[in-house]
Motif scaffolding. Structure first.
Motif, short mmCIF file in Angstrom:
data_model
loop_
_atom_site.label_atom_id
_atom_site.label_comp_id
_atom_site.label_asym_id
_atom_site.label_seq_id
_atom_site.Cartn_x
_atom_site.Cartn_y
_atom_site.Cartn_z
N THR A 33 0.85 -1.18 0.00
CA THR A 33 0.00 0.00 0.00
C THR A 33 0.89 1.24 0.00
OG1 THR A 33 -1.85 1.08 1.10
CG2 THR A 33 -0.21 0.12 2.53
N LYS A 34 0.38 2.34 -0.53
CA LYS A 34 1.14 3.58 -0.51
C LYS A 34 1.40 3.97 0.94
CE LYS A 34 -0.87 5.37 -4.74
NZ LYS A 34 -1.70 6.44 -5.34
N SER A 35 2.66 4.34 1.22
CA SER A 35 3.01 4.64 2.61
C SER A 35 2.81 6.10 2.97
CB SER A 35 4.47 4.25 2.89
OG SER A 35 5.34 5.15 2.24
N GLY A 36 2.88 6.99 2.00
CA GLY A 36 2.80 8.41 2.30
C GLY A 36 4.10 8.97 2.83
N LEU A 37 5.13 8.13 2.95
CA LEU A 37 6.45 8.53 3.43
C LEU A 37 7.46 8.41 2.30
CD1 LEU A 37 6.50 6.47 6.74
CD2 LEU A 37 5.94 8.89 6.49
N LYS A 38 8.51 9.20 2.35
CA LYS A 38 9.62 9.02 1.41
C LYS A 38 10.81 8.53 2.22
CE LYS A 38 11.46 9.02 -2.57
NZ LYS A 38 11.12 7.90 -3.42
N VAL A 39 11.05 7.23 2.19
CA VAL A 39 12.12 6.61 2.96
C VAL A 39 12.95 5.74 2.02
CG1 VAL A 39 10.88 6.63 5.14
CG2 VAL A 39 10.64 4.69 3.63
N ASN A 40 14.13 5.36 2.48
CA ASN A 40 14.98 4.47 1.70
C ASN A 40 14.34 3.09 1.60
OD1 ASN A 40 16.96 6.44 1.38
ND2 ASN A 40 18.02 5.82 3.24
N ASN A 41 14.63 2.41 0.50
CA ASN A 41 14.17 1.03 0.34
C ASN A 41 14.84 0.14 1.38
OD1 ASN A 41 12.63 1.69 -1.89
ND2 ASN A 41 14.20 1.13 -3.34
N ILE A 42 14.03 -0.60 2.10
CA ILE A 42 14.56 -1.56 3.07
C ILE A 42 13.52 -2.66 3.27
CG2 ILE A 42 13.69 -0.27 5.07
CD1 ILE A 42 16.27 -1.26 6.52
N LEU A 43 13.99 -3.88 3.32
CA LEU A 43 13.12 -5.03 3.60
C LEU A 43 13.75 -5.85 4.71
CD1 LEU A 43 12.13 -6.25 0.03
CD2 LEU A 43 10.67 -5.07 1.67
N VAL A 44 12.94 -6.32 5.62
CA VAL A 44 13.38 -7.20 6.70
C VAL A 44 12.73 -8.56 6.45
CG1 VAL A 44 13.32 -7.61 9.19
CG2 VAL A 44 13.59 -5.28 8.30
N PHE A 45 13.56 -9.59 6.40
CA PHE A 45 13.10 -10.97 6.19
C PHE A 45 13.18 -11.72 7.51
CE2 PHE A 45 14.32 -9.46 2.12
CZ PHE A 45 13.57 -10.16 1.19
N ILE A 46 12.11 -12.44 7.85
CA ILE A 46 12.08 -13.25 9.06
C ILE A 46 11.81 -14.69 8.63
CG2 ILE A 46 10.87 -13.68 11.24
CD1 ILE A 46 10.06 -10.68 11.12
N GLY A 47 12.68 -15.60 9.07
CA GLY A 47 12.52 -17.00 8.68
C GLY A 47 13.61 -17.86 9.30
N ASP A 48 13.67 -19.10 8.87
CA ASP A 48 14.65 -20.07 9.35
C ASP A 48 15.73 -20.29 8.31
OD1 ASP A 48 13.56 -20.67 11.85
OD2 ASP A 48 12.18 -22.13 10.99
N GLY A 49 16.98 -20.37 8.76
CA GLY A 49 18.09 -20.73 7.90
C GLY A 49 18.35 -19.75 6.77
N LEU A 50 18.14 -18.47 7.01
CA LEU A 50 18.35 -17.47 5.97
C LEU A 50 19.84 -17.20 5.79
CD1 LEU A 50 15.54 -14.91 6.92
CD2 LEU A 50 15.46 -16.77 5.26
N ASP A 51 20.26 -17.05 4.55
CA ASP A 51 21.66 -16.73 4.23
C ASP A 51 21.80 -15.23 4.14
OD1 ASP A 51 24.26 -16.64 3.37
OD2 ASP A 51 23.86 -17.53 1.42
N HIS A 52 22.44 -14.64 5.12
CA HIS A 52 22.61 -13.18 5.14
C HIS A 52 23.53 -12.73 4.05
CE1 HIS A 52 21.49 -13.72 9.55
NE2 HIS A 52 20.42 -13.34 8.90
#
Length: 52
Positions: A33-52
């Motif tokens: 959804t449109k956030s109405g904010l202008k921020v840097n692209n960032i995603l946080v992934f939550i899960g098991d065995g993720l390769d950073h």
């Protein structure tokens, strides 16, 4: 999406769109959804065995 990914949350820009979007993914369902904010692209992934 791999089953080891439980949630994704953050802000992203889509090509051709001027707005920044809030992106969420949970229980196999993506949502944005449109956030109405202008921020840097960032995603946080939550899960098991993720390769950073």
């Amino acid at each position: 999406m791999p089953g080891s990914i439980y949630r994704i949350k953050g802000y992203i820009d889509f090509t051709g769109k001027r707005e920044t979007f809030l992106f969420q993914y949970a229980y196999g369902m993506p949502f944005h959804t449109k956030s109405g904010l202008k921020v840097n692209n960032i995603l946080v992934f939550i899960g098991d065995g993720l390769d950073h």
